[in-house]
Design an enzyme around this catalytic site. Structure first.
Site, mmCIF file in Angstrom:
data_model
loop_
_atom_site.group_PDB
_atom_site.id
_atom_site.type_symbol
_atom_site.label_atom_id
_atom_site.label_comp_id
_atom_site.label_asym_id
_atom_site.label_seq_id
_atom_site.Cartn_x
_atom_site.Cartn_y
_atom_site.Cartn_z
ATOM 1 N N CYS A 123 27.459 31.825 29.373
ATOM 2 C CA CYS A 123 27.589 31.570 30.810
ATOM 3 C C CYS A 123 27.628 32.910 31.528
ATOM 4 O O CYS A 123 28.220 33.867 31.045
ATOM 5 C CB CYS A 123 28.891 30.804 31.072
ATOM 6 N N CYS A 141 31.467 15.454 26.277
ATOM 7 C CA CYS A 141 31.449 16.636 27.141
ATOM 8 C C CYS A 141 30.394 17.588 26.590
ATOM 9 O O CYS A 141 30.520 18.071 25.471
ATOM 10 C CB CYS A 141 32.834 17.299 27.133
ATOM 11 N N GLU A 194 27.011 26.884 33.236
ATOM 12 C CA GLU A 194 27.104 26.419 34.619
ATOM 13 C C GLU A 194 25.880 25.515 34.873
ATOM 14 O O GLU A 194 24.756 26.008 34.976
ATOM 15 C CB GLU A 194 27.122 27.630 35.567
ATOM 16 N N SER A 231 35.100 23.291 40.421
ATOM 17 C CA SER A 231 36.181 24.092 39.855
ATOM 18 C C SER A 231 36.682 25.020 40.944
ATOM 19 O O SER A 231 36.057 26.035 41.222
ATOM 20 C CB SER A 231 35.650 24.889 38.660
ATOM 21 N N CYS A 234 38.275 31.857 31.308
ATOM 22 C CA CYS A 234 37.475 30.901 30.534
ATOM 23 C C CYS A 234 36.816 31.552 29.317
ATOM 24 O O CYS A 234 36.212 32.619 29.425
ATOM 25 C CB CYS A 234 36.394 30.313 31.438
ATOM 26 N N CYS A 280 34.120 33.692 34.980
ATOM 27 C CA CYS A 280 35.494 33.290 35.358
ATOM 28 C C CYS A 280 36.460 33.914 34.351
ATOM 29 O O CYS A 280 36.269 33.814 33.141
ATOM 30 C CB CYS A 280 35.636 31.770 35.353
ATOM 31 N N GLU A 289 28.783 24.063 21.575
ATOM 32 C CA GLU A 289 29.766 23.043 21.230
ATOM 33 C C GLU A 289 29.670 21.818 22.144
ATOM 34 O O GLU A 289 29.285 21.924 23.297
ATOM 35 C CB GLU A 289 31.184 23.633 21.314
ATOM 36 N N CYS A 335 39.541 22.078 28.068
ATOM 37 C CA CYS A 335 38.820 22.770 29.145
ATOM 38 C C CYS A 335 38.939 24.274 28.993
ATOM 39 O O CYS A 335 40.039 24.803 28.855
ATOM 40 C CB CYS A 335 39.391 22.401 30.507
HETATM 41 N N1 SAH Z 1 30.663 25.998 34.788
HETATM 42 C C1 SAH Z 1 31.105 24.696 35.217
HETATM 43 C C2 SAH Z 1 31.260 23.744 34.053
HETATM 44 C C3 SAH Z 1 32.405 24.077 33.120
HETATM 45 S S1 SAH Z 1 33.589 22.798 33.212
HETATM 46 C C4 SAH Z 1 32.359 24.832 36.025
HETATM 47 O O1 SAH Z 1 32.839 25.940 36.201
HETATM 48 O O2 SAH Z 1 32.848 23.836 36.542
HETATM 49 C C5 SAH Z 1 34.976 23.508 32.455
HETATM 50 C C6 SAH Z 1 36.195 23.406 33.332
HETATM 51 O O3 SAH Z 1 37.307 24.013 32.661
HETATM 52 C C7 SAH Z 1 36.031 24.137 34.635
HETATM 53 O O4 SAH Z 1 36.705 23.452 35.642
HETATM 54 C C8 SAH Z 1 36.725 25.451 34.323
HETATM 55 O O5 SAH Z 1 37.075 26.149 35.470
HETATM 56 C C9 SAH Z 1 37.895 24.956 33.519
HETATM 57 N N2 SAH Z 1 38.549 25.986 32.705
HETATM 58 C C10 SAH Z 1 38.031 27.137 32.256
HETATM 59 N N3 SAH Z 1 38.921 27.816 31.537
HETATM 60 C C11 SAH Z 1 40.050 27.080 31.535
HETATM 61 C C12 SAH Z 1 41.332 27.242 30.948
HETATM 62 N N4 SAH Z 1 41.621 28.311 30.226
HETATM 63 N N5 SAH Z 1 42.243 26.264 31.132
HETATM 64 C C13 SAH Z 1 41.938 25.166 31.861
HETATM 65 N N6 SAH Z 1 40.746 24.953 32.429
HETATM 66 C C14 SAH Z 1 39.820 25.911 32.276
#
Ligand code: SAH
Length: 344
Positions: free
Chosen positions: A111, A104, A159, A213, A118, A115, A91, A332
């Site tokens: 991934c 974006c 990532e 993050s 996510c 986390c 996406e 996000c």
């Molecule tokens: N893997 C990288 C790039 C992904 S960016 C990273 O971790 O930064 C996506 C962003 O959304 C990251 O900051 C991630 O931690 C955040 N994110 C993931 N799940 C989320 C959620 N349920 N609500 C808000 N932010 C979230």
């Protein structure tokens, strides 16, 4: 086996041309055609028929297919689901801001970081995207939407620093003056905190914005939320952020998703403020977005207000990220890999 020409920089295309006994100066022309999104060598109308045939014999040109396009009724955010050449699907999101459009992009199919809040982590990693596939996300989002893309964030699925070489190559492709020419200062890369790769990136001094993050400033909470914290730790991560700032002169951003009862107490806020001050980071607070498979809830409005108050008091800069595309699950943490045949 044909080679992927759209993952090559002009100088690499020039080398290939030299090997083929063709004039090198055609490289910039070919690169410019590819950066405009042509899908065949046939369309490169200012090249001789013979050269087009020679290129066709050696190279292929990637082209993603739109499986689904969703437009938010709330704010016009567009989410694309693309089918890649091998049937995988990722996406991409296009967001409208006052200063222009930001895309974006995803950097991997799935991934491996795991986390727990996510959606992108569900099902693990399938494979890395190639430089051309990432460029295609920008190129074809722009072409299909008809909106000029001025900014890029590497904040979709995957990532970026786990696909380091391809991501760096993509940045060089999209930044090249013969192509899309998007300035590094208009690009942000987000990472879950692969400390060793942050140092490697700092050495390149690319002038992009690094987002980290963080989501918790203490090891206990952070390791529970983000397996990438295990064996690394917050202190080492914050030191890497400080080195990044010192080396590049670019302030790092911390992303902090506010999760009800998990990371939103006054104690969490004080520790976060301290960590941000240690490395000069700006804090982006993100009210947690709901992910169907996950039980976490966003912090209450009053907790968010209290949290911001404490950050202010302790001299840390923060902003609350505006939520876009909520009705099409484009926010996000809501992007996920899909099987092309299902498209859902
Ligand atoms: N893997 C990288 C790039 C992904 S960016 C990273 O971790 O930064 C996506 C962003 O959304 C990251 O900051 C991630 O931690 C955040 N994110 C993931 N799940 C989320 C959620 N349920 N609500 C808000 N932010 C979230």
């Amino acid at each position: 086996m044909k080679a992927d020409i759209k993952s090559l920089l002009p100088e690499e295309i020039a080398e290939a041309l030299a090997e083929m006994g063709e004039p090198k100066y055609r490289a910039k022309q070919i690169f410019a055609w590819l950066s405009r999104g042509v899908s065949s060598f046939e369309e490169m109308s200012d090249l001789s028929k013979r050269l087009r045939a020679a290129l066709e014999a050696r190279f292929f040109i990637t082209r993603p297919k739109v499986i689904r396009k969703q437009v938010s009724q709330l704010d016009g955010t567009i989410k694309y689901l693309w089918e890649l050449s091998d049937g995988n699907a990722v996406e991409t999101v296009v967001m409208r801001y006052k200063h222009g459009c930001t895309v974006c992009i995803s950097t991997q199919v799935g991934c491996r970081q795991g986390c727990v809040f996510c959606a992108s982590a569900i099902g693990g990693l399938v494979r890395n995207l190639s430089p051309a596939e990432m460029l295609d996300e920008v190129l074809f989002s722009q072409r299909d939407s008809g909106k000029a893309i001025s900014n890029i964030v590497l904040m979709g699925i995957g990532e970026p620093l786990d696909n380091y070489e391809h991501v760096i190559k993509f940045l060089k492709l999209v930044n090249n003056s013969n192509g899309m020419a998007i300035g590094m200062r208009h690009i942000a890369l987000s990472t879950c905190g692969l400390t060793e790769k942050i140092d490697k990136l700092a050495e390149l001094n690319l002038q992009l914005t690094l987002s980290v993050s963080l989501h918790a400033a203490d090891d206990e909470t952070r390791a529970r939320l983000m397996p990438a914290n295990r064996g690394r730790g917050v202190a080492a991560l914050v030191s890497a952020c400080r080195r990044y700032f010192e080396k590049t002169g670019r302030r790092v951003s911390f992303e902090y998703a506010m999760i009800d009862g998990v990371n939103d107490t006054p104690g969490h806020a004080r520790l976060l403020a301290q960590r941000a001050r240690e490395c000069g980071a700006h804090i982006n607070l993100i009210p947690l977005n709901r992910v169907t498979e996950r039980a976490f809830r966003p912090s209450s409005r009053s907790n968010l207000k209290r949290f911001i108050g404490i950050l202010d008091e302790h001299g840390a800069n923060s902003t609350v990220r505006r939520r876009l595309g909520g009705d099409v699950e484009a926010s996000c943490g809501q992007l996920r890999k899909k099987a092309a045949e299902i498209g859902r």
